[in-house]
Each structure stands twice: as structure tokens, then as C-alpha cells.
Scaffold this motif. Structure first.
Motif, PDB file in Angstrom:
ATOM      1  N   SER A  36      -2.027   7.495   1.215  1.00 45.33           N
ATOM      2  CA  SER A  36      -1.092   6.537   1.832  1.00 45.33           C
ATOM      3  C   SER A  36       0.345   7.041   1.720  1.00 45.33           C
ATOM      4  N   GLY A  37       0.678   7.702   0.600  1.00 46.71           N
ATOM      5  CA  GLY A  37       2.031   8.245   0.438  1.00 46.71           C
ATOM      6  C   GLY A  37       2.325   9.305   1.492  1.00 46.71           C
ATOM      7  N   LEU A  40       2.702   7.686   4.914  1.00 48.13           N
ATOM      8  CA  LEU A  40       4.006   7.031   5.060  1.00 48.13           C
ATOM      9  C   LEU A  40       5.106   8.059   5.303  1.00 48.13           C
ATOM     10  N   ARG A  41       5.065   9.150   4.516  1.00 46.55           N
ATOM     11  CA  ARG A  41       6.110  10.178   4.686  1.00 46.55           C
ATOM     12  C   ARG A  41       6.057  10.761   6.100  1.00 46.55           C
ATOM     13  N   ILE A  58      10.490   2.075   0.233  1.00 48.28           N
ATOM     14  CA  ILE A  58      10.229   3.299  -0.541  1.00 48.28           C
ATOM     15  C   ILE A  58      11.526   3.778  -1.200  1.00 48.28           C
ATOM     16  N   GLY A  62      10.228   0.425  -4.363  1.00 50.55           N
ATOM     17  CA  GLY A  62       9.268  -0.689  -4.396  1.00 50.55           C
ATOM     18  C   GLY A  62       8.030  -0.378  -3.565  1.00 50.55           C
ATOM     19  N   LEU A  63       7.130  -1.350  -3.518  1.00 52.94           N
ATOM     20  CA  LEU A  63       5.937  -1.186  -2.690  1.00 52.94           C
ATOM     21  C   LEU A  63       6.235  -1.638  -1.261  1.00 52.94           C
ATOM     22  N   VAL A  64       5.598  -0.989  -0.327  1.00 53.26           N
ATOM     23  CA  VAL A  64       5.707  -1.381   1.074  1.00 53.26           C
ATOM     24  C   VAL A  64       4.855  -2.654   1.251  1.00 53.26           C
ATOM     25  N   MET A  69       1.147  -1.940   5.335  1.00 52.18           N
ATOM     26  CA  MET A  69       0.200  -0.954   4.799  1.00 52.18           C
ATOM     27  C   MET A  69      -1.195  -1.114   5.408  1.00 52.18           C
ATOM     28  N   GLY A  89      -4.285   6.211  -2.986  1.00 46.01           N
ATOM     29  CA  GLY A  89      -2.998   5.497  -2.977  1.00 46.01           C
ATOM     30  C   GLY A  89      -3.047   4.148  -2.270  1.00 46.01           C
ATOM     31  N   ARG A  92      -3.382  -0.688  -3.189  1.00 48.52           N
ATOM     32  CA  ARG A  92      -2.664  -0.749  -4.452  1.00 48.52           C
ATOM     33  C   ARG A  92      -2.536  -2.197  -4.932  1.00 48.52           C
ATOM     34  N   GLN A  96      -4.352  -6.072  -0.333  1.00 48.83           N
ATOM     35  CA  GLN A  96      -4.711  -4.865   0.438  1.00 48.83           C
ATOM     36  C   GLN A  96      -6.215  -4.594   0.313  1.00 48.83           C
TER      37      GLN A  96
HETATM   38  P1  AMP Z   1       2.837   7.883  -3.413  1.00 49.90           P
HETATM   39  O1  AMP Z   1       3.057   9.241  -2.796  1.00 49.90           O
HETATM   40  O2  AMP Z   1       1.406   7.443  -3.409  1.00 49.90           O
HETATM   41  O3  AMP Z   1       3.456   7.751  -4.771  1.00 49.90           O
HETATM   42  O4  AMP Z   1       3.613   6.845  -2.474  1.00 49.90           O
HETATM   43  C1  AMP Z   1       4.980   6.916  -2.261  1.00 49.90           C
HETATM   44  C2  AMP Z   1       5.539   5.532  -1.992  1.00 49.90           C
HETATM   45  O5  AMP Z   1       4.939   4.975  -0.826  1.00 49.90           O
HETATM   46  C3  AMP Z   1       5.276   4.518  -3.082  1.00 49.90           C
HETATM   47  O6  AMP Z   1       6.238   4.560  -4.097  1.00 49.90           O
HETATM   48  C4  AMP Z   1       5.336   3.204  -2.317  1.00 49.90           C
HETATM   49  O7  AMP Z   1       6.671   2.815  -2.068  1.00 49.90           O
HETATM   50  C5  AMP Z   1       4.721   3.586  -0.987  1.00 49.90           C
HETATM   51  N1  AMP Z   1       3.262   3.308  -0.968  1.00 49.90           N
HETATM   52  C6  AMP Z   1       2.264   4.233  -0.942  1.00 49.90           C
HETATM   53  N2  AMP Z   1       1.070   3.613  -0.903  1.00 49.90           N
HETATM   54  C7  AMP Z   1       1.318   2.283  -0.908  1.00 49.90           C
HETATM   55  C8  AMP Z   1       0.502   1.119  -0.896  1.00 49.90           C
HETATM   56  N3  AMP Z   1      -0.829   1.199  -0.881  1.00 49.90           N
HETATM   57  N4  AMP Z   1       1.122  -0.092  -0.902  1.00 49.90           N
HETATM   58  C9  AMP Z   1       2.457  -0.202  -0.918  1.00 49.90           C
HETATM   59  N5  AMP Z   1       3.293   0.844  -0.935  1.00 49.90           N
HETATM   60  C10 AMP Z   1       2.730   2.084  -0.935  1.00 49.90           C
END
Ligand code: AMP
Length: 223
Positions: A36-37, A40-41, A58, A62-64, A69, A89, A92, A96
Motif C-alpha cells: 500500500s505504501g 500510494l507513492r 502521509i 498520519g494514516l490515510v 485506502m 501494509g 492497517r 479496512q
Molecule cells: P508504508 O510504506 O507502508 O510505511 O506507508 C507509507 C505511508 O502511507 C504510511 O505512513 C501511511 O501514511 C500511508 N499508508 C500506507 N498504507 C496505509 C493504510 N493501509 N492505511 C492508511 N494509511 C496507509
């Protein structure tokens, strides 16, 4: 004949070796890895609506929000029609997990249960040469001269992220956030726990378990 595809999730605290185990799974079982990270990127880079909406959360650490998501991941998963997949990921949070359960129910959840003290020991030994990004480890990859970069002789620093107190806080945050999600999957009877200290110790067990769920590309005997 319809092909049975496996829908899996891997969970584990930061520093647990989740990246190593995931890459071995996707290689040995020919699965698609969906982080998921990373997703998102990528969306942020493409400046999509979801990417732009997610970026501000991000950036604030915080969390999205769950609705963003869930839509992003479910849309992505629906496009994977011919391959088994391994989520990483996501989910979370329990909402979800619940939404995923209704739309694309998982077959297995692997949880890497690594003691905190092992992770802390591993990370706190890391020293960085800031200008080049070269990383050393006091135990596994020590510099020739303690505290000095091999190439330039300049001093090594310990990144804030690698300090014991920071790692401890991160692990506490992770445990607090994920316990309800793990409990959700425990109650659904699909949670498989792997305990151990090192990836090489855990991997044979993961491989053996996964082989009962999906045919490996090639059989490997681990003693
Ligand atoms: P990660 O690379 O998995 O650490 O994700 C990077 C950032 O993306 C996290 O710090 C969150 O802000 C966001 N993120 C990734 N996965 C989720 C998720 N399942 N729910 C909410 N935010 C997420």
C-alpha cells in the motif's frame, strides 16, 4: 478449469524482515506483491486524485483515511485477474479489514511475530555515513575503524530513526495499531503466526505453510 488464486496478506512490525520474506514468497510462489505504501507513492507521483488526497496525511505522518485506502486497494486488486497476490501494509485498521473482507476476502494472513528486543538490537546497531548514505552495522557489517566511514574516514552517525528510543516507540505504535486487525483475522480463522528471531529461521516455516496453500514454482526441501 478455473485456476484457484491465493489472496494473502503479510503483517509484521517494522524491522521484522517482512520485506525479505515477502520477496522470497513472491519469487517462489509467483505471486504479485502489492504494497500500500508503494502504491500510494506511485499515485502521488502520478498526481492522481487519490494520490493528492493521500499526500497531506502521509506528509503529516498520519494514516490515510479508510475510504481512500479501500477504494484504491480494491480497485487495484480487481485488476489482478490471473495471479495470486500478497498484500503488504493494507489493511492497517479494522474498518479496512472489514471492507476488504466484504469485497475481496483473504485466504491467509501471515504474521511475523518477532520479539521487540531482537528488532531493537538489530536496528540500534546501524550507523550511517550521512554524505554517502553508506550503512554499517556494529555486528553484521562493522566499519574497519569503529565509528569511521571505510572510504572517507569521516565520522558515522546514528540516524534518529535508528535510535533505541525511536525504534521502541515505533514498535509500540505498531502493536497498538495492529492488534485489533490481527484479532479480526484470528477470529476469522485465517491468521498464521510465525515466531522466530531471523528471516532465515522463519523462512522454511513460511515456505512450508505457503506450499500447503499454493503450488511453489519449484519444490525446495528445507530441513
Ligand atoms: P508504508 O510504506 O507502508 O510505511 O506507508 C507509507 C505511508 O502511507 C504510511 O505512513 C501511511 O501514511 C500511508 N499508508 C500506507 N498504507 C496505509 C493504510 N493501509 N492505511 C492508511 N494509511 C496507509
Amino acid at each position: 478449469m478455473t485456476l484457484k488464486l491465493l489472496r494473502a496478506l503479510i503483517m509484521g512490525p517494522p524491522g521484522s524482515g517482512k520485506g525479505t520474506i515477502s520477496s522470497r514468497i513472491i519469487k517462489d510462489f509467483s505471486m504479485k506483491h502489492l504494497s500500500s505504501g508503494d502504491l500510494l507513492r506511485h499515485q502521488i507521483l502520478l498526481k492522481t486524485e487519490a494520490g493528492l488526497a493521500a499526500k497531506k496525511y502521509i506528509d503529516q505522518g498520519g494514516l490515510v483515511p479508510d475510504d481512500i485506502m479501500v477504494k484504491l486497494l480494491v480497485d487495484e486488486l480487481k485488476q489482478i485477474k490471473t495471479s495470486s497476490w500478497l498484500l503488504d501494509g493494507f489493511p492497517r485498521t479494522v474498518p479496512q479489514a472489514q471492507a476488504l473482507y466484504e469485497k475481496e476476502p483473504l485466504d491467509v494472513v501471515l504474521n511475523l511475530n518477532i520479539p521487540d528486543y531482537i528488532i531493537i538490537d538489530r536496528i540500534k546497531g546501524r550507523w550511517t555515513h550521512a554524505p554517502s548514505g553508506r550503512i554499517y552495522h556494529t555486528e553484521f557489517n562493522p566499519p574497519k575503524v569503529p565509528g569511521k566511514d571505510d572510504v572517507t574516514g569521516e565520522p558515522l552517525i546514528q540516524r534518529d530513526d535508528d535510535k533505541e528510543e525511536t525504534v521502541r516507540k515505533r514498535l509500540e505504535g505498531y502493536q497498538k495499531m495492529t492488534q485489533p486487525v490481527l484479532q479480526f483475522y484470528r477470529e476469522h480463522g485465517i491468521l498464521e503466526e510465525f515466531k522466530g528471531k531471523y528471516s532465515n529461521e522463519i523462512w522454511p516455516h513460511v515456505h512450508k505453510y505457503m506450499s500447503t496453500k499454493i503450488t511453489p514454482l519449484q519444490y525446495t526441501e528445507y530441513s
